[in-house]
Write a protein that holds these residues in place. Sequence first.
Motif, PDB file in Angstrom:
ATOM      1  N   ASP A 139       0.755  -1.115   0.066  1.00  0.00           N
ATOM      2  CA  ASP A 139      -0.001   0.006   0.004  1.00  0.00           C
ATOM      3  C   ASP A 139       0.896   1.229  -0.026  1.00  0.00           C
ATOM      4  N   PRO A 140       0.618   2.099  -0.812  1.00  0.00           N
ATOM      5  CA  PRO A 140       1.471   3.512  -0.930  1.00  0.00           C
ATOM      6  C   PRO A 140       1.638   4.151   0.443  1.00  0.00           C
ATOM      7  N   ARG A 141       0.444   3.971   1.408  1.00  0.00           N
ATOM      8  CA  ARG A 141       0.329   4.525   2.654  1.00  0.00           C
ATOM      9  C   ARG A 141       1.653   3.973   3.661  1.00  0.00           C
ATOM     10  N   ARG A 142       1.907   2.727   3.232  1.00  0.00           N
ATOM     11  CA  ARG A 142       2.952   2.057   4.102  1.00  0.00           C
ATOM     12  C   ARG A 142       4.381   2.635   3.536  1.00  0.00           C
ATOM     13  N   THR A 143       4.465   2.865   2.151  1.00  0.00           N
ATOM     14  CA  THR A 143       5.687   3.451   1.696  1.00  0.00           C
ATOM     15  C   THR A 143       5.925   4.951   2.207  1.00  0.00           C
ATOM     16  N   ALA A 144       4.879   5.677   2.276  1.00  0.00           N
ATOM     17  CA  ALA A 144       4.846   6.971   2.741  1.00  0.00           C
ATOM     18  C   ALA A 144       5.335   6.892   4.155  1.00  0.00           C
ATOM     19  N   ALA A 145       5.152   6.054   4.992  1.00  0.00           N
ATOM     20  CA  ALA A 145       5.423   5.749   6.396  1.00  0.00           C
ATOM     21  C   ALA A 145       6.781   5.459   6.575  1.00  0.00           C
ATOM     22  N   GLU A 146       7.618   4.923   5.464  1.00  0.00           N
ATOM     23  CA  GLU A 146       8.819   4.593   5.452  1.00  0.00           C
ATOM     24  C   GLU A 146       9.443   5.656   5.501  1.00  0.00           C
ATOM     25  N   THR A 147       9.038   6.677   4.641  1.00  0.00           N
ATOM     26  CA  THR A 147       9.822   7.664   4.181  1.00  0.00           C
ATOM     27  C   THR A 147       9.758   8.612   5.190  1.00  0.00           C
ATOM     28  N   TRP A 148       8.533   8.849   6.031  1.00  0.00           N
ATOM     29  CA  TRP A 148       8.234   9.589   7.073  1.00  0.00           C
ATOM     30  C   TRP A 148       9.258   9.444   8.218  1.00  0.00           C
ATOM     31  N   ILE A 149       9.200   8.125   8.765  1.00  0.00           N
ATOM     32  CA  ILE A 149       9.952   7.945   9.841  1.00  0.00           C
ATOM     33  C   ILE A 149      11.524   7.861   9.646  1.00  0.00           C
ATOM     34  N   GLU A 150      12.041   7.843   8.341  1.00  0.00           N
ATOM     35  CA  GLU A 150      13.524   8.044   8.082  1.00  0.00           C
ATOM     36  C   GLU A 150      13.674   9.589   8.127  1.00  0.00           C
ATOM     37  N   THR A 151      12.866  10.307   7.784  1.00  0.00           N
ATOM     38  CA  THR A 151      12.997  11.567   7.680  1.00  0.00           C
ATOM     39  C   THR A 151      13.328  12.167   9.323  1.00  0.00           C
ATOM     40  N   LEU A 152      12.236  11.451  10.126  1.00  0.00           N
ATOM     41  CA  LEU A 152      12.235  11.949  11.457  1.00  0.00           C
ATOM     42  C   LEU A 152      13.331  11.477  12.158  1.00  0.00           C
ATOM     43  N   LYS A 153      13.975  10.079  11.804  1.00  0.00           N
ATOM     44  CA  LYS A 153      15.423   9.779  12.530  1.00  0.00           C
ATOM     45  C   LYS A 153      16.424  10.578  12.185  1.00  0.00           C
ATOM     46  N   SER A 154      16.200  11.047  10.990  1.00  0.00           N
ATOM     47  CA  SER A 154      17.528  11.890  10.427  1.00  0.00           C
ATOM     48  C   SER A 154      17.450  13.208  11.182  1.00  0.00           C
ATOM     49  N   GLN A 155      16.216  13.629  11.664  1.00  0.00           N
ATOM     50  CA  GLN A 155      16.225  14.931  12.600  1.00  0.00           C
ATOM     51  C   GLN A 155      16.544  14.571  13.941  1.00  0.00           C
ATOM     52  N   GLY A 156      16.684  13.218  14.495  1.00  0.00           N
ATOM     53  CA  GLY A 156      16.823  12.995  15.889  1.00  0.00           C
ATOM     54  C   GLY A 156      15.417  12.983  16.604  1.00  0.00           C
ATOM     55  N   ALA A 157      14.346  12.975  15.999  1.00  0.00           N
ATOM     56  CA  ALA A 157      12.927  13.254  16.425  1.00  0.00           C
ATOM     57  C   ALA A 157      12.846  12.144  17.594  1.00  0.00           C
ATOM     58  N   ASP A 158      12.049  12.420  18.632  1.00  0.00           N
ATOM     59  CA  ASP A 158      11.880  11.478  20.117  1.00  0.00           C
ATOM     60  C   ASP A 158      10.965  10.413  19.673  1.00  0.00           C
ATOM     61  N   ASN A 159       9.987  10.821  18.667  1.00  0.00           N
ATOM     62  CA  ASN A 159       8.804  10.077  18.196  1.00  0.00           C
ATOM     63  C   ASN A 159       8.987   9.228  17.029  1.00  0.00           C
ATOM     64  N   ALA A 160      10.258   9.189  16.621  1.00  0.00           N
ATOM     65  CA  ALA A 160      10.407   8.421  15.304  1.00  0.00           C
ATOM     66  C   ALA A 160      10.756   6.825  15.778  1.00  0.00           C
TER      67      ALA A 160
END
Length: 294
Positions: free
Chosen positions: A138-159
């Motif tokens: 599902d494209p929503r799962r693909t979007a989630a993968e991108t979203w969490i990688e972006t948050l991880k790169s920002q050092g977000a606590d909720n990643a």
Amino acid sequence: MHADTSPLLRFGVIADPQYAAVEPNLVLGRYYANSLTKLAEAIETFNAEDLAFVVTLGDIIDRGWQSFDAILPLYDKLRHPKHFLLGNHDFGVDPEKLGQVFGRVGMPSPYQTFAMADWRFVLIDGNEVSLFAPPPGDPRRTAAETWIETLKSQGADNAHPWNAALGDVQFAWLEETLRKAEAAGEQVVVMGHYPVYPPNAHNMWDSQRIVDLFGRFKNVGAYFCGHNHDGNYGLADGTHFVNIKGMVETPDTTAYAIVEIHADRMAIRGYGRETDRTLQLETIMPRLVVAASR
């Protein structure tokens, strides 16, 4: 002292029963099987009260399709209308059953709204963009993968992979629902599985845009959620953010609440581990009157 004694309405709230017929996780302090007894007690309490409805804020089960078969019949004993939200653990089922979870708990749609006593209740689907709710591919799962990688790169606590986000279509629906409620002079309670405020490791990936949205609509009195089993509370731009504690925690101490809505406040009566609170609404009412008179 408050002049009014009778609330406009009352409703019951449960978060994270997270039932499964498995051994407890002693490290996390989760006693999955014990939630059947705790939930039965909560329903007995609710049935003795005059409630408009009872809402479960997600994570009805911990895992396994068969867990629904064990816990959902308890809700049939509830004499009040019931509403469910789903959490990340509710999708801990075989991939071919992911699309059937909403129907299994009787939800008419993943997100919805209804009104009572000049209050608008909005139930959102926080699992929409996630690594677990959409089926594989599902494209929503693909979007989630991108979203969490972006948050991880920002050092977000909720990643974390057990958090999620709203899709843009649902976010636009939420904004439009709040706008219509404001135009109709309705105050609003929004409910979701995931916290959005205060900042926390359990918060939705898109928590900031949701908090910002609520801040633009001064009729949003409260946001109720679960997911963080320790519970939490915050106040931002006139909106109370109430994180109800997880029922699954501890061997035998429960957690749930009854919320009374008055003209000037919400009174939360906590049971077990849940906290009693009085949430003042004076900051909202004058702004609402001004907005309605424009």
